[in-house]
Design a protein around this motif. Structure first.
Motif, PDB file in Angstrom:
ATOM      1  N   SER A  19      13.442  38.120   8.070  1.00  0.00           N
ATOM      2  CA  SER A  19      13.797  37.229   9.181  1.00  0.00           C
ATOM      3  C   SER A  19      13.931  35.772   8.773  1.00  0.00           C
ATOM      4  O   SER A  19      14.486  34.967   9.526  1.00  0.00           O
ATOM      5  N   GLY A  20      13.415  35.425   7.614  1.00  0.00           N
ATOM      6  CA  GLY A  20      13.436  34.034   7.195  1.00  0.00           C
ATOM      7  C   GLY A  20      12.234  33.245   7.662  1.00  0.00           C
ATOM      8  O   GLY A  20      12.186  32.029   7.486  1.00  0.00           O
ATOM      9  N   TRP A  21      11.248  33.910   8.251  1.00  0.00           N
ATOM     10  CA  TRP A  21      10.043  33.234   8.756  1.00  0.00           C
ATOM     11  C   TRP A  21       9.241  32.600   7.620  1.00  0.00           C
ATOM     12  O   TRP A  21       8.632  31.546   7.800  1.00  0.00           O
ATOM     13  N   TYR A  22       9.236  33.262   6.462  1.00  0.00           N
ATOM     14  CA  TYR A  22       8.530  32.703   5.321  1.00  0.00           C
ATOM     15  C   TYR A  22       9.425  31.677   4.622  1.00  0.00           C
ATOM     16  O   TYR A  22      10.543  31.995   4.220  1.00  0.00           O
ATOM     17  N   PRO A  23       8.957  30.451   4.452  1.00  0.00           N
ATOM     18  CA  PRO A  23       9.786  29.412   3.844  1.00  0.00           C
ATOM     19  C   PRO A  23       9.904  29.583   2.322  1.00  0.00           C
ATOM     20  O   PRO A  23       9.137  30.323   1.706  1.00  0.00           O
ATOM     21  N   ARG A  24      10.830  28.911   1.746  1.00  0.00           N
ATOM     22  CA  ARG A  24      10.984  28.908   0.292  1.00  0.00           C
ATOM     23  C   ARG A  24       9.686  28.401  -0.343  1.00  0.00           C
ATOM     24  O   ARG A  24       9.040  27.495   0.162  1.00  0.00           O
ATOM     25  N   GLY A  25       9.345  29.032  -1.427  1.00  0.00           N
ATOM     26  CA  GLY A  25       8.117  28.658  -2.111  1.00  0.00           C
ATOM     27  C   GLY A  25       6.896  29.397  -1.613  1.00  0.00           C
ATOM     28  O   GLY A  25       5.818  29.281  -2.194  1.00  0.00           O
ATOM     29  N   ARG A  26       7.062  30.186  -0.526  1.00  0.00           N
ATOM     30  CA  ARG A  26       5.926  30.945   0.011  1.00  0.00           C
ATOM     31  C   ARG A  26       6.340  32.386   0.275  1.00  0.00           C
ATOM     32  O   ARG A  26       5.919  33.001   1.253  1.00  0.00           O
ATOM     33  N   ARG A  27       7.138  32.920  -0.627  1.00  0.00           N
ATOM     34  CA  ARG A  27       7.656  34.276  -0.425  1.00  0.00           C
ATOM     35  C   ARG A  27       7.079  35.275  -1.422  1.00  0.00           C
ATOM     36  O   ARG A  27       7.494  36.434  -1.435  1.00  0.00           O
ATOM     37  N   ASP A  28       6.146  34.827  -2.250  1.00  0.00           N
ATOM     38  CA  ASP A  28       5.442  35.775  -3.108  1.00  0.00           C
ATOM     39  C   ASP A  28       4.268  36.343  -2.309  1.00  0.00           C
ATOM     40  O   ASP A  28       4.016  35.950  -1.173  1.00  0.00           O
ATOM     41  N   ALA A  29       3.523  37.295  -2.907  1.00  0.00           N
ATOM     42  CA  ALA A  29       2.445  37.970  -2.177  1.00  0.00           C
ATOM     43  C   ALA A  29       1.401  36.990  -1.665  1.00  0.00           C
ATOM     44  O   ALA A  29       0.978  37.064  -0.501  1.00  0.00           O
ATOM     45  N   GLU A  30       0.986  36.059  -2.509  1.00  0.00           N
ATOM     46  CA  GLU A  30      -0.029  35.091  -2.086  1.00  0.00           C
ATOM     47  C   GLU A  30       0.525  34.133  -1.038  1.00  0.00           C
ATOM     48  O   GLU A  30      -0.132  33.852  -0.027  1.00  0.00           O
ATOM     49  N   GLY A  31       1.727  33.622  -1.274  1.00  0.00           N
ATOM     50  CA  GLY A  31       2.312  32.647  -0.354  1.00  0.00           C
ATOM     51  C   GLY A  31       2.532  33.211   1.033  1.00  0.00           C
ATOM     52  O   GLY A  31       2.282  32.522   2.038  1.00  0.00           O
ATOM     53  N   ASN A  57      -7.763  43.982  -4.114  1.00  0.00           N
ATOM     54  CA  ASN A  57      -6.878  43.432  -3.084  1.00  0.00           C
ATOM     55  C   ASN A  57      -7.688  42.778  -1.968  1.00  0.00           C
ATOM     56  O   ASN A  57      -7.353  41.693  -1.486  1.00  0.00           O
ATOM     57  N   SER A  58      -8.765  43.441  -1.558  1.00  0.00           N
ATOM     58  CA  SER A  58      -9.600  42.874  -0.497  1.00  0.00           C
ATOM     59  C   SER A  58     -10.202  41.540  -0.929  1.00  0.00           C
ATOM     60  O   SER A  58     -10.289  40.597  -0.142  1.00  0.00           O
ATOM     61  N   GLU A  59     -10.608  41.459  -2.175  1.00  0.00           N
ATOM     62  CA  GLU A  59     -11.166  40.201  -2.679  1.00  0.00           C
ATOM     63  C   GLU A  59     -10.121  39.089  -2.635  1.00  0.00           C
ATOM     64  O   GLU A  59     -10.429  37.945  -2.262  1.00  0.00           O
ATOM     65  N   LEU A  60      -8.891  39.411  -3.029  1.00  0.00           N
ATOM     66  CA  LEU A  60      -7.819  38.418  -2.990  1.00  0.00           C
ATOM     67  C   LEU A  60      -7.494  38.008  -1.561  1.00  0.00           C
ATOM     68  O   LEU A  60      -7.237  36.826  -1.287  1.00  0.00           O
ATOM     69  N   TRP A  61      -7.517  38.973  -0.634  1.00  0.00           N
ATOM     70  CA  TRP A  61      -7.224  38.654   0.768  1.00  0.00           C
ATOM     71  C   TRP A  61      -8.267  37.694   1.334  1.00  0.00           C
ATOM     72  O   TRP A  61      -7.930  36.804   2.118  1.00  0.00           O
ATOM     73  N   VAL A  62      -9.521  37.882   0.942  1.00  0.00           N
ATOM     74  CA  VAL A  62     -10.572  36.962   1.389  1.00  0.00           C
ATOM     75  C   VAL A  62     -10.305  35.564   0.853  1.00  0.00           C
ATOM     76  O   VAL A  62     -10.429  34.568   1.580  1.00  0.00           O
ATOM     77  N   GLU A  63      -9.927  35.473  -0.410  1.00  0.00           N
ATOM     78  CA  GLU A  63      -9.677  34.162  -1.033  1.00  0.00           C
ATOM     79  C   GLU A  63      -8.503  33.437  -0.381  1.00  0.00           C
ATOM     80  O   GLU A  63      -8.492  32.199  -0.332  1.00  0.00           O
ATOM     81  N   ARG A  64      -7.528  34.187   0.134  1.00  0.00           N
ATOM     82  CA  ARG A  64      -6.275  33.600   0.607  1.00  0.00           C
ATOM     83  C   ARG A  64      -6.221  33.359   2.112  1.00  0.00           C
ATOM     84  O   ARG A  64      -5.189  32.944   2.641  1.00  0.00           O
ATOM     85  N   THR A  65      -7.326  33.610   2.805  1.00  0.00           N
ATOM     86  CA  THR A  65      -7.338  33.443   4.261  1.00  0.00           C
ATOM     87  C   THR A  65      -8.517  32.582   4.685  1.00  0.00           C
ATOM     88  O   THR A  65      -9.551  32.564   4.017  1.00  0.00           O
ATOM     89  N   PRO A  66      -8.393  31.878   5.798  1.00  0.00           N
ATOM     90  CA  PRO A  66      -9.476  30.993   6.256  1.00  0.00           C
ATOM     91  C   PRO A  66     -10.575  31.763   6.982  1.00  0.00           C
ATOM     92  O   PRO A  66     -10.383  32.909   7.405  1.00  0.00           O
ATOM     93  N   ASP A  67     -11.720  31.115   7.119  1.00  0.00           N
ATOM     94  CA  ASP A  67     -12.805  31.694   7.914  1.00  0.00           C
ATOM     95  C   ASP A  67     -12.287  31.985   9.319  1.00  0.00           C
ATOM     96  O   ASP A  67     -11.559  31.183   9.903  1.00  0.00           O
ATOM     97  N   GLY A  68     -12.687  33.106   9.863  1.00  0.00           N
ATOM     98  CA  GLY A  68     -12.252  33.477  11.205  1.00  0.00           C
ATOM     99  C   GLY A  68     -11.049  34.400  11.225  1.00  0.00           C
ATOM    100  O   GLY A  68     -10.785  35.040  12.247  1.00  0.00           O
ATOM    101  N   PHE A  69     -10.321  34.479  10.118  1.00  0.00           N
ATOM    102  CA  PHE A  69      -9.182  35.393  10.076  1.00  0.00           C
ATOM    103  C   PHE A  69      -9.705  36.827  10.003  1.00  0.00           C
ATOM    104  O   PHE A  69     -10.757  37.085   9.427  1.00  0.00           O
TER     105      PHE A  69
END
Length: 213
Positions: A19-31, A57-69
């Motif tokens: 859809s284009g919702w993810y901007p350029r520079g944030r289209r990799d897995a982490e971004g 994967n779960s460890e990476l998801w924790v690192e990449r998201t804020p508290d409350g997510f």
């Protein structure tokens, strides 16, 4: 009144990515995940149904998201009684996959115990970090009310003790007016959240649009 969290079934959904919702520079897995988590508070990990999730994967998801997510993780197919093909299992377990076409046979109890253990290990970083919204058990249409199903649910609740548990039925008899109160009482006794399904009405398999809270 509790909070209402709104999210998608996956931050990697093809239509969402295209859809284009993810901007350029944030289209990799982490971004993508970081971008998603900055704008929405919850997401369903539906990939957990198709293959066992991995702890890393779960460890990476924790690192990449804020508290409350929150991550709502869909339970692996073998744990809900769905057909499970050998390819969906880790390589070292594939020779123990359920027999029958497309893995439709009953699972060996020892295999089931092993898969349960690996699933619990994989989601533990989310639970420990307070990121686990629910573990979603979506049962197949042939999972009908009765003693065998109730024993299965009790086993699921015992194995997930201390986890936030959510149950979705796909057979309408669970919420038939004559059965609904009994179903609600069963899930309440197990500490399970009821999952509502928005679907077309008037069909043989239609579930009611409203469920007790």
């Amino acid at each position: 009144m509790g909070d209402i969290l709104v999210g998608a079934c996956s931050w990697t959904d093809r239509q969402l990515v295209a859809s284009g919702w993810y901007p350029r520079g944030r289209r990799d897995a982490e971004g993508r995940l970081r971008h998603y988590a900055e704008r929405l508070p919850v997401v369903e990990v539906d990939s957990g149904y198709y293959a066992l999730p991995r702890r890393r994967n779960s460890e990476l998801w924790v690192e990449r998201t804020p508290d409350g997510f929150r991550f709502d993780v869909k339970a692996f197919s073998l744990l809900t009684g769905h057909p499970t093909r050998p390819e969906a299992l880790p390589a070292d377990l594939r020779d123990r996959a359920p027999a029958g076409r497309h893995g439709r046979g009953p699972a060996d109890p020892a295999l089931l115990d092993e898969v349960w253990g690996r699933f619990a290990e994989a989601v533990d970083p989310l639970r420990t970090a307070g990121r686990l919204g629910a573990v979603l058990f979506q049962f197949p249409p042939w999972f009908t009310p009765g003693a065998p199903a109730e024993h299965f649910l009790e086993d699921c609740a015992e194995r997930t003790k201390g986890w936030p548990l959510a149950v979705e039925f796909r057979h309408p008899d669970w919420w038939h007016p004559e059965r609904a109160d009994e179903t609600w009482e069963l899930l309440a006794s197990l500490g399970a959240t009821t999952v509502g399904v928005d679907m077309a009405q008037g069909l043989t398999a239609s579930l009611p649009p409203l469920l007790p809270v």
